[in-house]
Motif scaffolding. Structure first.
Motif, PDB file in Angstrom:
ATOM      1  N   THR A 117       0.827  -1.205   0.000  1.00  0.00           N
ATOM      2  CA  THR A 117       0.000   0.000   0.000  1.00  0.00           C
ATOM      3  C   THR A 117       0.861   1.254   0.000  1.00  0.00           C
ATOM      4  O   THR A 117       1.918   1.288   0.619  1.00  0.00           O
ATOM      5  CB  THR A 117      -0.892   0.037   1.264  1.00  0.00           C
ATOM      6  OG1 THR A 117      -1.589  -1.196   1.369  1.00  0.00           O
ATOM      7  CG2 THR A 117      -1.907   1.157   1.219  1.00  0.00           C
ATOM      8  N   LEU A 133      -5.464   8.465   2.564  1.00  0.00           N
ATOM      9  CA  LEU A 133      -5.880   7.665   1.414  1.00  0.00           C
ATOM     10  C   LEU A 133      -4.920   6.502   1.269  1.00  0.00           C
ATOM     11  O   LEU A 133      -3.739   6.627   1.600  1.00  0.00           O
ATOM     12  CB  LEU A 133      -5.857   8.509   0.145  1.00  0.00           C
ATOM     13  CG  LEU A 133      -6.720   9.766   0.155  1.00  0.00           C
ATOM     14  CD1 LEU A 133      -6.448  10.599  -1.094  1.00  0.00           C
ATOM     15  CD2 LEU A 133      -8.186   9.397   0.239  1.00  0.00           C
ATOM     16  N   PHE A 135      -3.608   3.467  -1.553  1.00  0.00           N
ATOM     17  CA  PHE A 135      -3.610   3.030  -2.942  1.00  0.00           C
ATOM     18  C   PHE A 135      -2.724   1.801  -3.103  1.00  0.00           C
ATOM     19  O   PHE A 135      -1.671   1.715  -2.466  1.00  0.00           O
ATOM     20  CB  PHE A 135      -3.037   4.128  -3.853  1.00  0.00           C
ATOM     21  CG  PHE A 135      -3.799   5.410  -3.811  1.00  0.00           C
ATOM     22  CD1 PHE A 135      -4.926   5.588  -4.589  1.00  0.00           C
ATOM     23  CD2 PHE A 135      -3.388   6.444  -2.992  1.00  0.00           C
ATOM     24  CE1 PHE A 135      -5.628   6.786  -4.559  1.00  0.00           C
ATOM     25  CE2 PHE A 135      -4.079   7.643  -2.950  1.00  0.00           C
ATOM     26  CZ  PHE A 135      -5.209   7.808  -3.734  1.00  0.00           C
ATOM     27  N   PRO A 136      -3.098   0.886  -4.002  1.00  0.00           N
ATOM     28  CA  PRO A 136      -2.157  -0.180  -4.362  1.00  0.00           C
ATOM     29  C   PRO A 136      -0.949   0.463  -5.071  1.00  0.00           C
ATOM     30  O   PRO A 136      -1.100   1.481  -5.756  1.00  0.00           O
ATOM     31  CB  PRO A 136      -2.943  -1.058  -5.336  1.00  0.00           C
ATOM     32  CG  PRO A 136      -4.372  -0.684  -5.151  1.00  0.00           C
ATOM     33  CD  PRO A 136      -4.387   0.737  -4.676  1.00  0.00           C
ATOM     34  N   VAL A 167      -1.439   1.482  -8.761  1.00  0.00           N
ATOM     35  CA  VAL A 167      -2.277   2.666  -8.987  1.00  0.00           C
ATOM     36  C   VAL A 167      -1.478   3.931  -8.690  1.00  0.00           C
ATOM     37  O   VAL A 167      -1.560   4.924  -9.420  1.00  0.00           O
ATOM     38  CB  VAL A 167      -3.565   2.592  -8.133  1.00  0.00           C
ATOM     39  CG1 VAL A 167      -4.353   3.883  -8.203  1.00  0.00           C
ATOM     40  CG2 VAL A 167      -4.426   1.419  -8.583  1.00  0.00           C
ATOM     41  N   TRP A 168      -0.687   3.925  -7.632  1.00  0.00           N
ATOM     42  CA  TRP A 168       0.148   5.078  -7.300  1.00  0.00           C
ATOM     43  C   TRP A 168       1.162   5.340  -8.423  1.00  0.00           C
ATOM     44  O   TRP A 168       1.385   6.483  -8.807  1.00  0.00           O
ATOM     45  CB  TRP A 168       0.847   4.856  -5.962  1.00  0.00           C
ATOM     46  CG  TRP A 168       1.644   6.036  -5.525  1.00  0.00           C
ATOM     47  CD1 TRP A 168       3.000   6.131  -5.450  1.00  0.00           C
ATOM     48  CD2 TRP A 168       1.139   7.315  -5.109  1.00  0.00           C
ATOM     49  NE1 TRP A 168       3.369   7.382  -5.011  1.00  0.00           N
ATOM     50  CE2 TRP A 168       2.244   8.132  -4.795  1.00  0.00           C
ATOM     51  CE3 TRP A 168      -0.141   7.843  -4.974  1.00  0.00           C
ATOM     52  CZ2 TRP A 168       2.109   9.433  -4.360  1.00  0.00           C
ATOM     53  CZ3 TRP A 168      -0.268   9.154  -4.528  1.00  0.00           C
ATOM     54  CH2 TRP A 168       0.842   9.932  -4.231  1.00  0.00           C
ATOM     55  N   PHE A 177      -0.569   7.037 -11.231  1.00  0.00           N
ATOM     56  CA  PHE A 177      -0.801   8.438 -10.891  1.00  0.00           C
ATOM     57  C   PHE A 177       0.475   9.263 -11.104  1.00  0.00           C
ATOM     58  O   PHE A 177       0.441  10.335 -11.712  1.00  0.00           O
ATOM     59  CB  PHE A 177      -1.275   8.569  -9.442  1.00  0.00           C
ATOM     60  CG  PHE A 177      -1.237   9.986  -8.939  1.00  0.00           C
ATOM     61  CD1 PHE A 177      -2.186  10.896  -9.345  1.00  0.00           C
ATOM     62  CD2 PHE A 177      -0.238  10.390  -8.077  1.00  0.00           C
ATOM     63  CE1 PHE A 177      -2.145  12.212  -8.903  1.00  0.00           C
ATOM     64  CE2 PHE A 177      -0.188  11.696  -7.626  1.00  0.00           C
ATOM     65  CZ  PHE A 177      -1.143  12.603  -8.038  1.00  0.00           C
TER      66      PHE A 177
END
Length: 60
Positions: free
Chosen positions: A27, A41, A43-44, A47-48, A51
């Motif tokens: 995470t 927040l 995020f996996p 996903v980060w 981004f």
């Protein structure tokens, strides 16, 4: 649970208005530096990474 290592962006300098992240193997956590005990927040890592890739693209 081990203590998280929260990091500010190097571009933040000494500013108090920024976000901080802490990464674990599963995470990436994001929080407001002005509200340390507040919500964050999660995020996996994939996903980060998506981004960050998008955020690094120059705007037109």
């Amino acid at each position: 649970m081990p203590e998280l290592d929260w990091q500010k962006s190097t571009r933040s300098a000494e500013a108090a208005n920024c976000v901080e992240i802490a990464a674990t193997p599963t995470t990436v956590l994001v929080r407001d530096s002005k509200v340390l005990p507040g919500p964050h927040l999660a995020f996996p890592p994939s996903v980060w990474a998506d981004f960050l890739s998008h955020a690094a693209k120059p705007s037109r």
